[in-house]
Design a protein around this motif. Sequence first.
Motif, PDB file in Angstrom:
ATOM      1  N   LYS A 276       0.925  -1.311  -0.072  1.00  0.00           N
ATOM      2  CA  LYS A 276      -0.079   0.102  -0.121  1.00  0.00           C
ATOM      3  C   LYS A 276       0.838   1.352  -0.009  1.00  0.00           C
ATOM      4  CE  LYS A 276      -3.875  -2.219   2.042  1.00  0.00           C
ATOM      5  NZ  LYS A 276      -5.089  -2.299   2.900  1.00  0.00           N
TER       6      LYS A 276
ATOM      7  N   ALA B  15      -2.713   9.818   3.297  1.00  0.00           N
ATOM      8  CA  ALA B  15      -3.407   8.872   3.184  1.00  0.00           C
ATOM      9  C   ALA B  15      -3.181   7.800   4.101  1.00  0.00           C
ATOM     10  CB  ALA B  15      -3.453   8.051   1.841  1.00  0.00           C
TER      11      ALA B  15
ATOM     12  N   TYR C 277      -5.805  -0.150   8.174  1.00  0.00           N
ATOM     13  CA  TYR C 277      -6.178   0.243   6.776  1.00  0.00           C
ATOM     14  C   TYR C 277      -6.500  -0.845   6.067  1.00  0.00           C
ATOM     15  CZ  TYR C 277      -3.646   4.781   7.968  1.00  0.00           C
ATOM     16  OH  TYR C 277      -3.322   5.704   8.660  1.00  0.00           O
TER      17      TYR C 277
ATOM     18  N   LEU D 153      -8.711  -0.355   2.861  1.00  0.00           N
ATOM     19  CA  LEU D 153      -8.228   0.829   1.749  1.00  0.00           C
ATOM     20  C   LEU D 153      -7.594  -0.236   0.702  1.00  0.00           C
ATOM     21  CD1 LEU D 153      -7.934   3.249   0.853  1.00  0.00           C
ATOM     22  CD2 LEU D 153      -5.572   3.417   2.024  1.00  0.00           C
TER      23      LEU D 153
ATOM     24  N   ASN E 130      -6.949   6.526  -5.675  1.00  0.00           N
ATOM     25  CA  ASN E 130      -6.333   6.274  -4.389  1.00  0.00           C
ATOM     26  C   ASN E 130      -6.782   7.253  -3.397  1.00  0.00           C
ATOM     27  OD1 ASN E 130      -5.140   3.725  -5.215  1.00  0.00           O
ATOM     28  ND2 ASN E 130      -3.231   4.962  -5.803  1.00  0.00           N
TER      29      ASN E 130
ATOM     30  N   ARG F  42     -10.321   6.998  -2.402  1.00  0.00           N
ATOM     31  CA  ARG F  42     -10.654   5.943  -1.474  1.00  0.00           C
ATOM     32  C   ARG F  42     -10.241   6.208   0.006  1.00  0.00           C
ATOM     33  NH1 ARG F  42      -9.782   3.160  -6.529  1.00  0.00           N
ATOM     34  NH2 ARG F  42      -7.716   3.166  -6.183  1.00  0.00           N
ATOM     35  N   SER F  43      -9.034   6.943   0.066  1.00  0.00           N
ATOM     36  CA  SER F  43      -8.337   7.180   1.160  1.00  0.00           C
ATOM     37  C   SER F  43      -9.261   8.130   2.009  1.00  0.00           C
ATOM     38  CB  SER F  43      -6.888   7.557   1.246  1.00  0.00           C
ATOM     39  OG  SER F  43      -6.490   8.326   2.465  1.00  0.00           O
TER      40      SER F  43
ATOM     41  N   LEU G 173     -12.403   6.408   3.281  1.00  0.00           N
ATOM     42  CA  LEU G 173     -11.935   5.637   4.615  1.00  0.00           C
ATOM     43  C   LEU G 173     -11.898   6.370   5.916  1.00  0.00           C
ATOM     44  CD1 LEU G 173     -11.218   2.633   5.403  1.00  0.00           C
ATOM     45  CD2 LEU G 173      -8.759   3.471   5.253  1.00  0.00           C
ATOM     46  N   GLU G 174     -11.332   7.563   5.596  1.00  0.00           N
ATOM     47  CA  GLU G 174     -11.239   8.379   6.935  1.00  0.00           C
ATOM     48  C   GLU G 174     -12.445   9.031   7.357  1.00  0.00           C
ATOM     49  OE1 GLU G 174      -8.501   8.219   8.554  1.00  0.00           O
ATOM     50  OE2 GLU G 174      -7.374   6.954   7.440  1.00  0.00           O
TER      51      GLU G 174
END
Length: 689
Positions: free
Chosen positions: A116, A368, A439, A442, A452, A455-456, A459-460
């Motif tokens: 990642k 990220a 993570y 992710l 990327n 998506r990061s 997620l957060e």
Amino acid sequence: MLSLPRLLLLCSLSFLLACSPQENVQTDQGPMPAVQPGSEELGSGLERDNMNTAIAPGDDFYRYVNGNWLEDTAIPADRSNYGAFTVLADEAETDLRSIIEEAAAEDAAIGSDAQKVGDFYTSFMNQDVIERLGINPLQETLAQLDAVSNRQDMLEVMTALNYIGVQMPFSFYINVDERQTDQYIAYVFQSGLGLPDRDWYLQDDETYLEARQAYSAYIEEVMTLAGFNNGAVVADAVMQIENRIAQAQWDRVQNRQRELTYNKLSLDDLQQLSPALDWSAAMQGLGMFSDEYIIQQPDYFSALSTIWSEVALAQWQHYSRFKLVNAYADYLSQDFVDAKFTFEGGVLSGLEENRPRWKRGIDAVDSALGEMLGKLYVERYFQEEAKARMDELIENLRGAFNEGIDDLDWMTAQTKLEAQDKLARFTAKIGYPEEWKDYSGLEVSANDLVGNVMRSRRLEHNREVSKLGQPIDRGEWYMTPYTVNAYYNPSMNEVVFPAAILQPPFFNVSADDAVNYGGIGAVIGHEFSHGFDDQGRKSDGDGMLRDWWTEADAEAFAERSGALVEQFNQFEVLPGRFLNGEFTLGENIGDLSGLEVAYRAYRLSLNGEEAPVIDGFTGDQRFFMGWAQVWRRLYRDENLEVRITSDPHSHSEARTNGIVRNIDAWYEAFNIQPDAALYLAPDERVKIW
């Protein structure tokens, strides 16, 4: 240093650390030394080549300690300012580069940390793919904005954009409820501006006028690059909306007042306050299903209702299109990167060139995967002995602060007991979390930079809103281990010191105690003092927003802090531009009280003996010089202009000269006489803690 302002919670990375509250230290047997016995064999820790001894310490202590460095050092072309903090940050960045590039070179298993980290960096460095894609990664989202046909749809799309880090006229963060500290709640606050502060829209001096013109030109340019034939129309819409938003927003001094920004409203109350927006739909669109929220600036949200209904739908579409493109310009083709840099880097920061791509790639990975990267950093670079020695220093400072409260002549016994109880409940976190953020959800691709990032950010966002209704996680961190900084969090009543600050000039294991107490000791004292500054004092040892002061003590505090405000109002940062002593008050109290308590702790550590003279300087002199050399820093004028209106910290000269001139021991250490430029009569010196 930071006292963890509420907005920081929105943009900082979160960490998990199980850390028990420290007990109040006992000093009847004397505190342990910060470094090790035999300090006479250690170096002074002073960087003497940086000094300008032609300047009298009483006339300009900052330049006496740092003058040669200030004269001989140039700000790097890709930096807006440069100093001791920056040097350590650069070193950490070099360390991170080794970690990241090694990960990128590995044939790592899909889903592993190395995969990642490495693939995220590779996606940023893969310029051929990025150039070929141009604006295409945003086209699907732009099409959603094109399809909007009514305000309800507009609100729905705006909240969806917030998931991927796109600015809108309001935003939120999740934090402990400051009046019910066993639960989380969403704090909703004003947002939506592209310039540093509302004053940049409201004032018509030359600097702000030029900035507004440059901002409008940037909007037109970047939207033309995105394929819009009417870039000027978009720019006009954005500027009109942001001007109206700025007129409704609270100023920076109001926003510091914790009791004013705590306004708990039910969803129905919010709907009545701001009726033009469907707040139930907005909150659900953001992933929040609570019935109560903290509305930090109620009259702003009342005004926003009018703005929302009066501004044409097409203008809101233009506004959101620009906010989307601007939020991702750094991850698009070079023409977008250059346009954004010309405005934000050049106009607002005075930079001569953009940072090298590898450095910006590290920033992208940090944003990220900050805690994943932090784990790798700690494993490779952190020395555990620094953590143990910090524990000693923290307890020494806690004991000194406790004694200092006893000695206050302006505070009643009742309030002293409350203050000491709060101090005893401080939790200290040092170095890094003991548990690391997950993570696993992710997905990272080496050929999809914008994907990327999106998506990061999703997620957060989900990580934050998932806290609602859950037990309080008191191990959470808001800085990565490689961050050169520290903070106090009032809602948790905790002080936090990341690994990267535990290095010279802040913390030098090879130096005599004096310079360490003046460096990291004063940093610890600074963060402790935030618990008792003009805003930190408003919460108790449990983090509860509660007035535990007697009326007389509150008045005495206000008198002393008011004198400090007046002193710092006199610092001219740029021609005709002065510090706002009210805005910087919390940090100035942190500096002043932090240095006072660090000095007390240093003297206690000597157990009644005098420190040796090293390199021609006494222990007390080295202590104050340790403080001054930490703050050496050069600034571009453009950066100072932004700081005056948006940074609650004073600039480095004021953080040095403006602080030491209030401390009696500094006068004694350097034999400062009444004819010195920095001299204050004893009755004019401010002592708070």
